[in-house]
Design a protein around this motif. Structure first.
Motif, PDB file in Angstrom:
ATOM      1  N   LEU A  19      48.103  32.179  34.291  1.00 36.95           N
ATOM      2  CA  LEU A  19      47.105  32.735  33.531  1.00 36.95           C
ATOM      3  C   LEU A  19      45.788  31.910  34.121  1.00 36.95           C
ATOM      4  O   LEU A  19      44.573  32.829  34.442  1.00 36.95           O
ATOM      5  CB  LEU A  19      47.170  32.425  32.050  1.00 36.95           C
ATOM      6  N   ALA A  20      45.690  30.713  34.194  1.00 37.61           N
ATOM      7  CA  ALA A  20      44.364  30.176  34.996  1.00 37.61           C
ATOM      8  C   ALA A  20      44.288  30.678  36.150  1.00 37.61           C
ATOM      9  O   ALA A  20      42.979  31.008  36.521  1.00 37.61           O
ATOM     10  CB  ALA A  20      44.468  28.630  34.933  1.00 37.61           C
ATOM     11  N   HIS A  21      45.252  31.041  37.041  1.00 42.10           N
ATOM     12  CA  HIS A  21      45.050  31.713  38.498  1.00 42.10           C
ATOM     13  C   HIS A  21      44.514  32.750  38.300  1.00 42.10           C
ATOM     14  O   HIS A  21      43.530  33.215  39.308  1.00 42.10           O
ATOM     15  CB  HIS A  21      46.512  31.523  39.120  1.00 42.10           C
ATOM     16  N   GLU A  22      44.835  33.697  37.313  1.00 41.06           N
ATOM     17  CA  GLU A  22      44.302  35.024  37.298  1.00 41.06           C
ATOM     18  C   GLU A  22      42.969  34.945  36.764  1.00 41.06           C
ATOM     19  O   GLU A  22      42.000  36.000  37.216  1.00 41.06           O
ATOM     20  CB  GLU A  22      45.121  35.686  36.198  1.00 41.06           C
ATOM     21  N   ALA A  23      42.529  34.137  36.006  1.00 39.97           N
ATOM     22  CA  ALA A  23      41.081  33.850  35.557  1.00 39.97           C
ATOM     23  C   ALA A  23      40.105  33.610  36.874  1.00 39.97           C
ATOM     24  O   ALA A  23      39.059  33.993  37.016  1.00 39.97           O
ATOM     25  CB  ALA A  23      40.917  32.845  34.623  1.00 39.97           C
ATOM     26  N   ALA A  24      40.839  32.573  37.558  1.00 43.07           N
ATOM     27  CA  ALA A  24      40.104  32.161  38.677  1.00 43.07           C
ATOM     28  C   ALA A  24      39.809  33.391  39.615  1.00 43.07           C
ATOM     29  O   ALA A  24      38.788  33.389  40.515  1.00 43.07           O
ATOM     30  CB  ALA A  24      40.829  31.138  39.652  1.00 43.07           C
ATOM     31  N   HIS A  25      40.731  34.411  39.762  1.00 36.01           N
ATOM     32  CA  HIS A  25      40.599  35.587  40.495  1.00 36.01           C
ATOM     33  C   HIS A  25      39.772  36.755  39.906  1.00 36.01           C
ATOM     34  O   HIS A  25      39.561  37.688  40.249  1.00 36.01           O
ATOM     35  CB  HIS A  25      41.918  36.165  40.883  1.00 36.01           C
ATOM     36  N   ARG A  26      39.182  36.347  38.775  1.00 32.95           N
ATOM     37  CA  ARG A  26      38.398  37.074  37.986  1.00 32.95           C
ATOM     38  C   ARG A  26      39.151  38.591  37.379  1.00 32.95           C
ATOM     39  O   ARG A  26      38.656  39.681  37.413  1.00 32.95           O
ATOM     40  CB  ARG A  26      37.077  37.895  38.739  1.00 32.95           C
ATOM     41  N   GLN A  27      40.416  38.315  37.166  1.00 37.73           N
ATOM     42  CA  GLN A  27      41.260  39.420  36.751  1.00 37.73           C
ATOM     43  C   GLN A  27      41.245  39.691  35.194  1.00 37.73           C
ATOM     44  O   GLN A  27      42.003  40.700  34.814  1.00 37.73           O
ATOM     45  CB  GLN A  27      42.741  39.084  37.263  1.00 37.73           C
ATOM     46  N   ILE A  28      40.743  38.886  34.389  1.00 36.37           N
ATOM     47  CA  ILE A  28      41.049  38.818  32.983  1.00 36.37           C
ATOM     48  C   ILE A  28      39.470  39.318  32.236  1.00 36.37           C
ATOM     49  O   ILE A  28      39.780  40.297  31.339  1.00 36.37           O
ATOM     50  CB  ILE A  28      41.279  37.295  32.372  1.00 36.37           C
ATOM     51  N   PHE A  29      38.535  38.698  32.435  1.00 38.87           N
ATOM     52  CA  PHE A  29      37.277  39.386  31.876  1.00 38.87           C
ATOM     53  C   PHE A  29      36.436  40.003  32.915  1.00 38.87           C
ATOM     54  O   PHE A  29      36.583  39.652  34.026  1.00 38.87           O
ATOM     55  CB  PHE A  29      36.787  38.108  31.059  1.00 38.87           C
TER      56      PHE A  29
END
Length: 315
Positions: free
Chosen positions: A39-49
Motif C-alpha cells: 500500500l505504501a508503494h501504491e501511495a508513492a506512485h500516486r495511485q490512492i489519492f
C-alpha cells in the motif's frame, strides 16, 4: 481489512503470552507488514489519492511508521529504478553488492565472493531471509547519514522509526522471555524479507539487461525489461498488483484495479508492433531467476580454470 488483521495479530500476541505459538503470530506479522508495504508503494506512485501530498503523507505513515522502512529512501531508490529498469549504472536494483545481476559485476569477484556468485541462484531465496533486516538497516542509514541533497521529511521519519521500533521491540521483550523474543523477531523478519523479495524478484530479474551506452525509447525500455505473472485474483492479492509489472511500469500512477484491463490493451499493442511481451507463471519466473543468476555467477570463476574441464568435473 489490513488494520483488522493487524489488530487481530496484536490481540493474539497479548493473549498467547509465553508460548511458542507466538511464532505463528510473528509469521502473520511478516505477511501483514508486507501487505502494508504494498500500500505504501501504491501511495508513492500516486495511485490512492488525487493529491500528491496526501499520497506522501499516507505512504510515510504506512511505510515508515507501520512497516519500518524510510519512505524518502524508498522513493529515491524506486524512482530511479522506474526511470531506467535493468539499465547498467542507472538502476539501483541491479547494482547491489550481495548478488551479481550482470556479468560485469561478477567478473572481478574472487575468493569466497566468487564461490558464492557461482551458486548465487540457489542462494537467492535463502538470502532473502535477511532482506527484512537489510531494508530496516538501509532505511536508518539513509536518514542518519549526511548527503549533498537534503532528505525531505528526514526528522519526521527518524521520529517515526524511533517510535515504531521502541514500541514494537519494547512490547516483544516485555511480553516474551528473551530467547523467545529473539525467535519471534527472527521469524517475523525472515517472513517479511522473503515475502518482499519473492514479490519483487519476478518483475525484472532474468529479463534483458540494458548496457549503459544503449538508449531505448520509453515503451521498449519498460516492456522489454518487465515480466508479468499469469493469473488474475490470487496473484494480484498475493503480490499487491506487482503481477502486472509491464502495465505498472508503463502507467505507474494507475491504480491496482485498472491494471487487468490495461493488460489487454498493452498485449494487443505489443502484438501489433512485434514487441516481446513476457507473461509466465509464478513458478516459472522463479525458475528463470535462479537459472539466470547462476549463469551470471559463472563469470566469477577462476580465470585459469578450463570451462570444459569444469563441466566434466576436472581441473
Amino acid at each position: 481489512m489490513l488494520m483488522v488483521a493487524l489488530c487481530g495479530a496484536v490481540a493474539g500476541f497479548v493473549l498467547l503470552g509465553h508460548s511458542w505459538l507466538q511464532l505463528l503470530i510473528a509469521g502473520a506479522l511478516g505477511i501483514i507488514f508486507t501487505q502494508f508495504a504494498f500500500l505504501a508503494h501504491e501511495a508513492a506512485h500516486r495511485q490512492i489519492f488525487a493529491k500528491g501530498t496526501t499520497n506522501d503523507r499516507y505512504g510515510r505513515i504506512l511505510g515508515t511508521a507501520f512497516v519500518g522502512i524510510s519512505y524518502s529512501w524508498w522513493m529515491n531508490k524506486h524512482s530511479r529504478h522506474h526511470a531506467n529498469p535493468n539499465r547498467v549504472g542507472k538502476d539501483p536494483d541491479i547494482e547491489g553488492e550481495a548478488l551479481a545481476f550482470y556479468e560485469e559485476k561478477a567478473v572481478p569477484r574472487t575468493g569466497l565472493r566468487a564461490i558464492i556468485a557461482r551458486k548465487q541462484g540457489y542462494l537467492f531465496f535463502p538470502m532473502l531471509i535477511l532482506e527484512g533486516l537489510n531494508l530496516h538497516y538501509a532505511s536508518v542509514k539513509s536518514l542518519v547519514t549526511r548527503s549533498e541533497k537534503p532528505t525531505k521529511g528526514r526528522f519526521v521519519e527518524i521520529g517515526m522509526l524511533a517510535g515504531r521500533f521502541a514500541l514494537y521491540l519494547g512490547a516483544v521483550f516485555w511480553v516474551l522471555p528473551v530467547g523467545m523474543a529473539f525467535a519471534f523477531l527472527g521469524v517475523q523478519l525472515a517472513i517479511f524479507g522473503l515475502y518482499m523479495g519473492a514479490s519483487f524478484a519476478p518483475n525484472h530479474k532474468g529479463m534483458p539487461i540494458i548496457p549503459a551506452e544503449v538508449k531505448l525509447d520509453f515503451f521498449s525500455r519498460q516492456v522489454r525489461t518487465s515480466r508479468n505473472i499469469a493469473g488474475r485474483f490470487w496473484p494480484t492479492v498475493l503480490m499487491g498488483g506487482l503481477n502486472y509489472q509491464v502495465e505498472h511500469h508503463l502507467f505507474p500512477s494507475m491504480a491496482r484495479p485498472h491494471l487487468a484491463r490495461a493488460r489487454l490493451l498493452v498485449r494487443q499493442h505489443c502484438q501489433d508492433h512485434d514487441v516481446p511481451y513476457t507473461e509466465v507463471s509464478l513458478a516459472s519466473s522463479y525458475g528463470t531467476v535462479v537459472s539466470y543468476l547462476n549463469r551470471v555467477g559463472l563469470a566469477a570463476r577462476d580465470p585459469f580454470a578450463c570451462p570444459v574441464a569444469s563441466q566434466l568435473g576436472r581441473r
